[in-house]
Scaffold this motif. Structure first.
Motif, PDB file in Angstrom:
ATOM      1  N   TRP A 118       0.838  -1.214   0.000  1.00 44.59           N
ATOM      2  CA  TRP A 118       0.000   0.000   0.000  1.00 44.59           C
ATOM      3  C   TRP A 118       0.865   1.252   0.000  1.00 44.59           C
ATOM      4  O   TRP A 118       0.509   2.270  -0.598  1.00 44.59           O
ATOM      5  CB  TRP A 118      -0.948   0.003   1.208  1.00 44.59           C
ATOM      6  CG  TRP A 118      -2.124  -0.905   1.030  1.00 44.59           C
ATOM      7  CD1 TRP A 118      -2.429  -2.011   1.772  1.00 44.59           C
ATOM      8  CD2 TRP A 118      -3.144  -0.812   0.022  1.00 44.59           C
ATOM      9  NE1 TRP A 118      -3.569  -2.602   1.278  1.00 44.59           N
ATOM     10  CE2 TRP A 118      -4.036  -1.885   0.216  1.00 44.59           C
ATOM     11  CE3 TRP A 118      -3.395   0.075  -1.026  1.00 44.59           C
ATOM     12  CZ2 TRP A 118      -5.151  -2.098  -0.590  1.00 44.59           C
ATOM     13  CZ3 TRP A 118      -4.496  -0.129  -1.837  1.00 44.59           C
ATOM     14  CH2 TRP A 118      -5.357  -1.199  -1.609  1.00 44.59           C
ATOM     15  N   TRP A 137      -1.970   6.005  -6.427  1.00 45.54           N
ATOM     16  CA  TRP A 137      -3.329   6.463  -6.091  1.00 45.54           C
ATOM     17  C   TRP A 137      -3.362   7.987  -6.104  1.00 45.54           C
ATOM     18  O   TRP A 137      -4.357   8.591  -6.497  1.00 45.54           O
ATOM     19  CB  TRP A 137      -3.760   5.904  -4.728  1.00 45.54           C
ATOM     20  CG  TRP A 137      -4.234   4.473  -4.816  1.00 45.54           C
ATOM     21  CD1 TRP A 137      -3.458   3.386  -5.119  1.00 45.54           C
ATOM     22  CD2 TRP A 137      -5.568   3.982  -4.683  1.00 45.54           C
ATOM     23  NE1 TRP A 137      -4.241   2.250  -5.160  1.00 45.54           N
ATOM     24  CE2 TRP A 137      -5.541   2.588  -4.888  1.00 45.54           C
ATOM     25  CE3 TRP A 137      -6.793   4.582  -4.382  1.00 45.54           C
ATOM     26  CZ2 TRP A 137      -6.680   1.785  -4.809  1.00 45.54           C
ATOM     27  CZ3 TRP A 137      -7.925   3.794  -4.301  1.00 45.54           C
ATOM     28  CH2 TRP A 137      -7.871   2.409  -4.508  1.00 45.54           C
ATOM     29  N   ILE A 141      -9.770   8.726  -9.933  1.00 46.90           N
ATOM     30  CA  ILE A 141     -10.349   7.807  -8.934  1.00 46.90           C
ATOM     31  C   ILE A 141     -11.562   8.462  -8.277  1.00 46.90           C
ATOM     32  O   ILE A 141     -12.608   7.834  -8.099  1.00 46.90           O
ATOM     33  CB  ILE A 141      -9.318   7.446  -7.832  1.00 46.90           C
ATOM     34  CG1 ILE A 141      -8.137   6.703  -8.424  1.00 46.90           C
ATOM     35  CG2 ILE A 141      -9.952   6.581  -6.754  1.00 46.90           C
ATOM     36  CD1 ILE A 141      -6.961   6.609  -7.476  1.00 46.90           C
ATOM     37  N   GLY A 197      -9.443   3.781   6.842  1.00 47.93           N
ATOM     38  CA  GLY A 197      -8.763   3.318   5.623  1.00 47.93           C
ATOM     39  C   GLY A 197      -9.032   4.286   4.481  1.00 47.93           C
ATOM     40  O   GLY A 197      -9.441   3.903   3.396  1.00 47.93           O
ATOM     41  N   ASP A 203      -5.631   6.042   8.282  1.00 49.00           N
ATOM     42  CA  ASP A 203      -5.085   4.998   7.397  1.00 49.00           C
ATOM     43  C   ASP A 203      -3.771   4.549   8.046  1.00 49.00           C
ATOM     44  O   ASP A 203      -3.057   5.369   8.625  1.00 49.00           O
ATOM     45  CB  ASP A 203      -4.818   5.547   5.985  1.00 49.00           C
ATOM     46  CG  ASP A 203      -4.689   4.416   4.946  1.00 49.00           C
ATOM     47  OD1 ASP A 203      -5.663   4.186   4.202  1.00 49.00           O
ATOM     48  OD2 ASP A 203      -3.629   3.753   4.911  1.00 49.00           O
ATOM     49  N   MET A 229      -0.137   7.231   2.320  1.00 49.57           N
ATOM     50  CA  MET A 229      -1.541   7.591   2.102  1.00 49.57           C
ATOM     51  C   MET A 229      -1.882   8.832   2.938  1.00 49.57           C
ATOM     52  O   MET A 229      -2.506   9.778   2.449  1.00 49.57           O
ATOM     53  CB  MET A 229      -2.468   6.438   2.494  1.00 49.57           C
ATOM     54  CG  MET A 229      -2.326   5.193   1.632  1.00 49.57           C
ATOM     55  SD  MET A 229      -2.924   5.489  -0.060  1.00 49.57           S
ATOM     56  CE  MET A 229      -2.872   3.820  -0.735  1.00 49.57           C
ATOM     57  N   ARG A 272     -14.469   3.296   2.744  1.00 52.63           N
ATOM     58  CA  ARG A 272     -14.716   3.004   1.324  1.00 52.63           C
ATOM     59  C   ARG A 272     -13.628   2.076   0.824  1.00 52.63           C
ATOM     60  O   ARG A 272     -12.450   2.455   0.811  1.00 52.63           O
ATOM     61  CB  ARG A 272     -14.730   4.327   0.529  1.00 52.63           C
ATOM     62  CG  ARG A 272     -15.249   4.160  -0.887  1.00 52.63           C
ATOM     63  CD  ARG A 272     -15.173   5.431  -1.709  1.00 52.63           C
ATOM     64  NE  ARG A 272     -13.874   5.611  -2.346  1.00 52.63           N
ATOM     65  CZ  ARG A 272     -13.630   6.500  -3.318  1.00 52.63           C
ATOM     66  NH1 ARG A 272     -14.584   7.319  -3.725  1.00 52.63           N
ATOM     67  NH2 ARG A 272     -12.434   6.589  -3.855  1.00 52.63           N
ATOM     68  N   LEU A 273     -13.990   0.861   0.443  1.00 51.34           N
ATOM     69  CA  LEU A 273     -13.078  -0.119  -0.158  1.00 51.34           C
ATOM     70  C   LEU A 273     -11.892  -0.462   0.734  1.00 51.34           C
ATOM     71  O   LEU A 273     -10.816  -0.809   0.243  1.00 51.34           O
ATOM     72  CB  LEU A 273     -12.576   0.400  -1.523  1.00 51.34           C
ATOM     73  CG  LEU A 273     -13.666   0.818  -2.518  1.00 51.34           C
ATOM     74  CD1 LEU A 273     -13.046   1.362  -3.799  1.00 51.34           C
ATOM     75  CD2 LEU A 273     -14.597  -0.348  -2.836  1.00 51.34           C
TER      76      LEU A 273
HETATM   77  C1  LIG Z   1      -8.497   0.204  -1.909  1.00 53.64           C
HETATM   78  S1  LIG Z   1      -7.787   1.376  -0.820  1.00 53.64           S
HETATM   79  C2  LIG Z   1      -9.183   2.420  -0.565  1.00 53.64           C
HETATM   80  C3  LIG Z   1      -8.775   3.800  -0.165  1.00 53.64           C
HETATM   81  C4  LIG Z   1      -9.884   4.838  -0.134  1.00 53.64           C
HETATM   82  N1  LIG Z   1     -10.791   4.638   0.964  1.00 53.64           N
HETATM   83  C5  LIG Z   1     -10.637   4.902  -1.442  1.00 53.64           C
HETATM   84  O1  LIG Z   1     -11.757   4.370  -1.516  1.00 53.64           O
HETATM   85  O2  LIG Z   1     -10.105   5.489  -2.406  1.00 53.64           O
HETATM   86  C6  LIG Z   1      -7.666   0.490   0.704  1.00 53.64           C
HETATM   87  C7  LIG Z   1      -7.074   1.279   1.847  1.00 53.64           C
HETATM   88  O3  LIG Z   1      -7.158   0.457   3.023  1.00 53.64           O
HETATM   89  C8  LIG Z   1      -6.019   0.729   3.800  1.00 53.64           C
HETATM   90  N2  LIG Z   1      -5.794  -0.353   4.781  1.00 53.64           N
HETATM   91  C9  LIG Z   1      -5.046  -1.484   4.629  1.00 53.64           C
HETATM   92  N3  LIG Z   1      -5.014  -2.179   5.774  1.00 53.64           N
HETATM   93  C10 LIG Z   1      -5.773  -1.483   6.666  1.00 53.64           C
HETATM   94  C11 LIG Z   1      -6.100  -1.663   8.039  1.00 53.64           C
HETATM   95  N4  LIG Z   1      -5.665  -2.722   8.731  1.00 53.64           N
HETATM   96  N5  LIG Z   1      -6.858  -0.722   8.654  1.00 53.64           N
HETATM   97  C12 LIG Z   1      -7.307   0.348   7.971  1.00 53.64           C
HETATM   98  N6  LIG Z   1      -7.039   0.570   6.662  1.00 53.64           N
HETATM   99  C13 LIG Z   1      -6.275  -0.326   6.025  1.00 53.64           C
HETATM  100  C14 LIG Z   1      -4.901   0.861   2.778  1.00 53.64           C
HETATM  101  O4  LIG Z   1      -3.773   1.529   3.295  1.00 53.64           O
HETATM  102  C15 LIG Z   1      -5.608   1.640   1.672  1.00 53.64           C
HETATM  103  O5  LIG Z   1      -5.418   3.017   1.825  1.00 53.64           O
END
Ligand SMILES: C[S@@+](CC[C@H](N)C(=O)[O-])C[C@H]1O[C@@H](n2cnc3c(N)ncnc32)[C@H](O)[C@@H]1O
Length: 303
Positions: free
Chosen positions: A32, A39, A46, A73, A97, A102, A141-142
């Motif tokens: 990430w 990103w 995006i 996140g 995050d 990020m 989100r995601l």
């Molecule tokens: C697919 S991206 C989505 C980012 C953003 N919310 C978006 O929709 O554009 C997933 C995000 O989840 C974060 N992530 C990964 N492991 C996580 C954790 N244990 N707790 C919280 N966030 C996490 C990553 O760092 C990344 O920024």
């Protein structure tokens, strides 16, 4: 706008010194960290293509003026940046995050936009550094599919929201309903040997694609009145296949890894095969993929 640095057991450097967390998770967070710059590179695109996901979350979590909202996140800033303008100066957003890259890019973007009601914490979903009942709502989100321990993470989200608060997460529906991903991965997987994934709970894009799976996690964590809503939408933008190819192969850690395993002479063949698989989604001259997501929400207390 304010920023608080991470807790010692999460990242403490941009380069990724993750302290005491397990090796697998370190690897995921490192990936990430690399993804953050891509990103950020595609930030505007995006925001545009995934805007329906933000709107769905805002609606389900009933976000309105004056609220204090937690984004879990938040990646390069969505939905936190959008919510910042919805809640306005009488409300606030806490962006979180675990990945330094990020947090940094989103903080830079918030500064560029002159936002003053957004705050930053670098932390993982399963250990939120906030007091009980700090927020009115918590959204992601995601991101939920990447949580290390989703039940623990949802419990944490419920702990930090007020009694009448809502938690809401949006995740991808099945791979077959999301050719934005499968049009590329199905082709690449024909060229790169992929070990069969035997853990249905491994953190990956489609971890919560099965209906009821994330809803079950919310219920197990103690959420009440859990609702799952299917969101069908189009991922569309005025971009060429070339730009789509660039975006997909740069932004995804999994794809970057697979591409690195291809011999250089295989690349044109693979790209051509993906172009064939994706052709119908560019038939109008711009990109338009059907897509499906699930929005799963629950309350802290029964209504
Ligand atoms: C697919 S991206 C989505 C980012 C953003 N919310 C978006 O929709 O554009 C997933 C995000 O989840 C974060 N992530 C990964 N492991 C996580 C954790 N244990 N707790 C919280 N966030 C996490 C990553 O760092 C990344 O920024």
């Amino acid at each position: 706008m304010s920023f608080s640095s991470c807790r010692p057991n999460v990242t403490d450097k941009v380069s990724g010194n993750y302290g005491m967390i397990p090796e697998e998770q370190k690897k995921a967070l490192d990936s990430w960290q690399t993804s953050a710059r891509y990103w950020d590179k595609y930030r505007v695109l995006i925001a545009q293509i995934f805007a329906p996901l933000t709107s769905g979350l805002v609606e389900e979590a009933r976000i309105k003026v004056g609220q204090r909202v937690l984004d879990i996140g938040g990646g390069t800033g969505e939905p936190a940046l959008t919510i910042s303008s919805i809640v306005g100066p009488t409300g606030s957003v806490m962006y979180t995050d675990p990945v330094a890259g990020m947090v940094e890019t989103t903080q830079a973007e918030a500064t560029r936009r002159g936002l003053t009601n957004i705050h930053f914490r670098q932390c993982s979903a399963d250990e939120l550094p906030f007091a009980d009942r700090t927020f009115d709502a918590a959204v992601g989100r995601l991101s939920a599919m990447f949580f290390v321990d989703p039940v623990k993470a949802v419990r944490e989200a419920l702990r930090v929201i007020a009694g009448d608060g809502i938690v809401s997460f949006v995740v991808w529906g099945p791979k077959e309903a999301n050719p934005f991903f499968s049009a590329v991965t199905d082709v690449i997987d024909r060229f790169v040997e992929v070990p069969p994934e035997d853990d249905p709970d491994a953190p990956e894009t489609f971890r919560f694609a099965a209906r009821g799976k994330l809803a079950g996690i919310l219920e197990k964590a103690g959420a009440k009145s859990v609702i799952e809503r299917r969101l069908n939408f189009q991922i569309e933008a005025a971009i060429s296949f070339e730009r789509f190819w660039e975006l997909r192969t740069e932004m995804s850690g999994t794809l970057r890894e697979k591409m690195a395993r291809l011999a250089p002479e295989q690349l044109p063949t693979v790209k051509e095969a993906v172009a064939d698989a994706a052709r119908k989604y560019f038939a109008s001259g711009t990109m338009s993929f059907p897509a499906q997501a699930l929005i799963v929400s629950g309350r802290k207390l029964a209504v």
